[in-house]
Design a protein around this motif. Sequence first.
Motif, PDB file in Angstrom:
ATOM      1  N   PRO A 301       7.861 -11.976  -3.116  1.00 49.14           N
ATOM      2  CA  PRO A 301       7.969 -12.076  -1.815  1.00 49.14           C
ATOM      3  C   PRO A 301       9.841 -12.553  -0.891  1.00 49.14           C
ATOM      4  O   PRO A 301       9.428 -11.592   0.343  1.00 49.14           O
ATOM      5  CB  PRO A 301       7.338 -13.450  -1.726  1.00 49.14           C
ATOM      6  CG  PRO A 301       7.414 -14.197  -2.502  1.00 49.14           C
ATOM      7  CD  PRO A 301       7.576 -13.318  -3.961  1.00 49.14           C
ATOM      8  N   GLY A 303      12.433 -11.455  -2.413  1.00 50.03           N
ATOM      9  CA  GLY A 303      13.600  -9.908  -2.274  1.00 50.03           C
ATOM     10  C   GLY A 303      14.246 -10.616  -3.943  1.00 50.03           C
ATOM     11  O   GLY A 303      13.700 -11.107  -4.519  1.00 50.03           O
ATOM     12  N   VAL A 493      13.839  -0.550   3.026  1.00 53.03           N
ATOM     13  CA  VAL A 493      12.664  -1.972   2.657  1.00 53.03           C
ATOM     14  C   VAL A 493      12.123  -2.322   4.110  1.00 53.03           C
ATOM     15  O   VAL A 493      10.716  -2.116   3.775  1.00 53.03           O
ATOM     16  CB  VAL A 493      14.102  -3.102   2.665  1.00 53.03           C
ATOM     17  CG1 VAL A 493      13.078  -3.817   2.886  1.00 53.03           C
ATOM     18  CG2 VAL A 493      15.100  -2.798   1.229  1.00 53.03           C
ATOM     19  N   SER A 498       5.687  -4.993   1.566  1.00 50.66           N
ATOM     20  CA  SER A 498       6.774  -6.323   1.124  1.00 50.66           C
ATOM     21  C   SER A 498       5.324  -7.473   0.926  1.00 50.66           C
ATOM     22  O   SER A 498       4.571  -7.367   1.504  1.00 50.66           O
ATOM     23  CB  SER A 498       8.014  -6.681   2.320  1.00 50.66           C
ATOM     24  OG  SER A 498       7.958  -8.189   0.844  1.00 50.66           O
ATOM     25  N   PRO A 499       4.714  -8.372   0.324  1.00 55.98           N
ATOM     26  CA  PRO A 499       5.815  -8.058  -1.767  1.00 55.98           C
ATOM     27  C   PRO A 499       5.614  -7.486  -2.815  1.00 55.98           C
ATOM     28  O   PRO A 499       4.280  -6.109  -1.745  1.00 55.98           O
ATOM     29  CB  PRO A 499       5.264  -9.802  -1.597  1.00 55.98           C
ATOM     30  CG  PRO A 499       4.065 -10.041  -1.587  1.00 55.98           C
ATOM     31  CD  PRO A 499       3.913  -9.669  -0.048  1.00 55.98           C
ATOM     32  N   ASN A 500       6.522  -6.647  -3.409  1.00 56.18           N
ATOM     33  CA  ASN A 500       6.530  -5.815  -4.073  1.00 56.18           C
ATOM     34  C   ASN A 500       7.148  -6.434  -5.756  1.00 56.18           C
ATOM     35  O   ASN A 500       7.660  -7.377  -5.322  1.00 56.18           O
ATOM     36  CB  ASN A 500       7.080  -4.620  -3.723  1.00 56.18           C
ATOM     37  CG  ASN A 500       8.514  -4.957  -3.144  1.00 56.18           C
ATOM     38  OD1 ASN A 500       9.673  -5.076  -4.239  1.00 56.18           O
ATOM     39  ND2 ASN A 500       8.727  -4.423  -1.910  1.00 56.18           N
ATOM     40  N   TYR A 503      12.229  -2.512  -6.975  1.00 55.19           N
ATOM     41  CA  TYR A 503      12.683  -1.176  -6.334  1.00 55.19           C
ATOM     42  C   TYR A 503      13.775  -0.303  -7.656  1.00 55.19           C
ATOM     43  O   TYR A 503      13.889  -0.450  -8.864  1.00 55.19           O
ATOM     44  CB  TYR A 503      13.987  -0.860  -5.350  1.00 55.19           C
ATOM     45  CG  TYR A 503      13.286  -1.697  -4.341  1.00 55.19           C
ATOM     46  CD1 TYR A 503      12.213  -1.741  -2.923  1.00 55.19           C
ATOM     47  CD2 TYR A 503      13.860  -3.438  -4.235  1.00 55.19           C
ATOM     48  CE1 TYR A 503      11.700  -2.240  -2.351  1.00 55.19           C
ATOM     49  CE2 TYR A 503      12.612  -3.730  -2.961  1.00 55.19           C
ATOM     50  CZ  TYR A 503      13.008  -3.664  -1.769  1.00 55.19           C
ATOM     51  OH  TYR A 503      11.674  -4.340  -0.682  1.00 55.19           O
ATOM     52  N   THR A 542       8.431   1.640  -5.096  1.00 57.40           N
ATOM     53  CA  THR A 542       8.705  -0.223  -5.663  1.00 57.40           C
ATOM     54  C   THR A 542       7.139   0.013  -6.116  1.00 57.40           C
ATOM     55  O   THR A 542       5.818   1.091  -5.541  1.00 57.40           O
ATOM     56  CB  THR A 542       8.774  -0.765  -4.024  1.00 57.40           C
ATOM     57  OG1 THR A 542       7.966  -2.045  -3.976  1.00 57.40           O
ATOM     58  CG2 THR A 542       7.405   0.415  -2.871  1.00 57.40           C
TER      59      THR A 542
END
Length: 560
Positions: A301, A303, A493, A498-500, A503, A542
């Motif tokens: 979450p 990044g 982005v 997100s979250p993911n 990338y 992603t």
Amino acid sequence: MKLRSVILTIVGAIAIILIAVTSFNWIVNRSVLQLLEGGVDQQPSAAVFVPRQAPVMVSLLVNPERLESLVKLKSPLGKGRQGQKELQQIKQGLLANFGLDYDQDLKDWLGEEITLAVTSDDFDRNPDNGLKPGYLLVATAKDAEQARSFLQASYSKRALSGTTDLVFEQYKGNNIIYQRPKLPLTETNIAASAVVGEYVLFANHPKVLKDAINNVQATNLSLPNNPNYQQAVNSLVDPRIGVIYLNLPAFSAWVSKQPFTDTPQVDKLLTATISLKPEGLIAQTAVLGMNETNLENQLLPQGVGALNYLPPESVVAIAGSNLNELWISLTSEDSPDNNNTFSPILKPILENLVTAFPELDLPQDIFSWVQGEYALGLLPLPGKRTNDWIFIAQKVDNVDSQAAIKRLDDLALAQGNSVSNIPIFDHNTVVWSRLSQANQSLNNSFRLDTQVKGVHTTIGNYEILSSSLEALSQALAAVENPLIKSEDWLQIVNSLPSPNEGYVYLDWQTGGKTLRKQFPLLRVVELSAKPLFEHLHSLTLTSLGSEDGVKRATILFNLM
């Protein structure tokens, strides 16, 4: 172009057909605004004619004229004709192998959907005549009578030419028309058509057409009655302008021209919806039927902090968490997750990284201890034929990363390299290097050349490794202006969910030339969707992890 080549290309054709749309200014037009919000909410209704074991199905859910209107109304000055020309080429190319001309044969009566499917890798199941794939094209008609008149007129012209016999046949309450060449009598050249309700069907053989009608009347045979297909498409809820469906084992067999044997095992399916956004094209994918692992989703979450050390010049950026688990899932033949969503892109890139460091056993010496965040970047540097690599790994409490780094230095020494320390931007940097004798000069003096084999340093809670001093220095300098603070990255982005799990990013505009050389797989992908890549600025993928047995991912095609 053979029909097989067209079908391979068509997996990317839904994206290609929109290449001229994404850079346009906003306009006030109701039908257009619906497309710019992503598309429509419908699923492919023509799927009822497609068998549940079909290798591939591609559907365009928007009338091409609406897309052409976007091109005319929203093209920047001087770009409209180019976009219209590309759309025209695509429309003609997709229909040419059915002997159809879009403007003359379909335009006047075509509705909102065109679906093309490979129904079988061998429609007659006759081992004596080789594999004969079945091809089916289904289009909705806004005027069924007009479409029926078109079919009769079109076939009558061909019959009058004297080269074919025209055959009319009743099949389960539907009129089937097909042509048969007089000489030589070659079944592969037989084309068949029918109007069934609001649908106009075209097939490369009467049997393929009859099977399609059977699928509608015996509903358990059709694709929408496959519960796995329904689960996959229902997990993709965003509006779309196109849908791509692959039965992965059957698709693989068809592409490789190998016979496919259907089994009662769980279907392995990939379904993707294509949506139109101001930033470009968004593909939402769902993979179902892969064996589940015991691993939890690595959703991030906040990044990936390791990305702060990738410079904005990076043409490849891969970031996520727990590289050790990822590597195992990508490379182990016994891994239940060896069909990971990232696999087609990540595996060749990581294998190329292994080649870049032949002195190291990367899976054992590096990946095994990378259980926190990681980032991997490919950086083109002037004067070099190949790109340099930057790898950033987060240190975690439950892993002795210092011992792992010490082992790397010991391995470098054991392989005949010298290990020395130099300061770079006030950071103590370890350099693995090897001395070699340069060519003898005219005055018999000698010179030693130093070949840097690798470098690494520690900054904060991260260890940074690279293939060169130049790349490492750019990584250390990137803290002030990293890739993730660039305008392009921020736009990407903001367009992705997100979250993911991290990338995979390719800067195609800047690095396409070098990426083609370094990764031959990309050449194959580019050829299969050339118009798309001609307009591609960047591609970002992603993964969203798994839920209820469905693995989901998002791909953004940022177009220019």
